[in-house]
Design an enzyme around this catalytic site. Sequence first.
Site, mmCIF file in Angstrom:
data_model
loop_
_atom_site.group_PDB
_atom_site.id
_atom_site.type_symbol
_atom_site.label_atom_id
_atom_site.label_comp_id
_atom_site.label_asym_id
_atom_site.label_seq_id
_atom_site.Cartn_x
_atom_site.Cartn_y
_atom_site.Cartn_z
ATOM 1 N N ASP A 31 1.063 -1.392 0.127
ATOM 2 C CA ASP A 31 0.180 -0.004 -0.005
ATOM 3 C C ASP A 31 0.871 1.195 -0.173
ATOM 4 O OD1 ASP A 31 0.799 0.403 2.580
ATOM 5 O OD2 ASP A 31 -1.292 0.113 3.461
ATOM 6 N N CYS A 71 3.022 -3.338 3.917
ATOM 7 C CA CYS A 71 2.046 -2.285 4.411
ATOM 8 C C CYS A 71 2.948 -1.443 5.552
ATOM 9 C CB CYS A 71 0.593 -2.544 4.841
ATOM 10 S SG CYS A 71 0.506 -3.696 6.170
ATOM 11 N N THR A 121 2.395 -1.895 8.887
ATOM 12 C CA THR A 121 2.749 -2.804 9.918
ATOM 13 C C THR A 121 3.060 -4.415 9.259
ATOM 14 O OG1 THR A 121 0.556 -3.310 10.083
ATOM 15 C CG2 THR A 121 1.300 -1.507 11.481
ATOM 16 N N HIS A 126 9.143 -24.531 8.976
ATOM 17 C CA HIS A 126 7.801 -25.325 9.502
ATOM 18 C C HIS A 126 6.672 -24.930 8.901
ATOM 19 C CE1 HIS A 126 10.372 -25.309 13.686
ATOM 20 N NE2 HIS A 126 11.087 -25.746 12.595
ATOM 21 N N HIS A 171 6.187 -31.554 9.921
ATOM 22 C CA HIS A 171 5.564 -30.164 9.604
ATOM 23 C C HIS A 171 4.743 -30.451 8.446
ATOM 24 C CE1 HIS A 171 8.268 -28.292 12.261
ATOM 25 N NE2 HIS A 171 9.301 -28.897 11.771
#
Length: 146
Positions: free
Chosen positions: A9, A66, A68, A99, A134
């Site tokens: 963004d 973005c 965060t 994992h 996994h």
Amino acid sequence: MLKIALACDHAGVELKECVKEYLQEKGLPFHDFGTFDDKPVDYPDLAHRAAEAVRKGLYERAILICGTGIGVAIAANKLKGIRAAQCHDSYSARSSRAHNDANVLTLGARVVGPGLALEIVAVFLETPFQGGRHLKRVSKIHALEE
Ligand code: RB5
């Protein structure tokens, strides 16, 4: 060779340019799904464009940015087959691949600087999925999508 979808963004444009330079240096093919300037856009729209391209198999990985790394991760994880991991340290980046077989890395441009971000990108792109125990767990994530 891994093909990478990129999107961000308005908060992530500068960091995305750094990621593009890094990918170019490494000779890794990528496509930039935008956005390209600081005009405000809605992160779910951009996350969707790149994650959808991964979901369709056109790209093996996506890197979404973005402010965060949270909004794009939440949005991308709504798509079936997408395992998006917000990573702000290289241990998490390595584990997300080894994992969780994460196919999307999300970064917060307001959280990490370009140096750390590029280290995280490198680890994310270089680390293979470990499989084994996994695999069963990742299969259980797939089962939750049904
Ligand atoms: C945009 O201001 C900001 O909300 C966005 O980049 C992101 O951090 C959302 O999760």
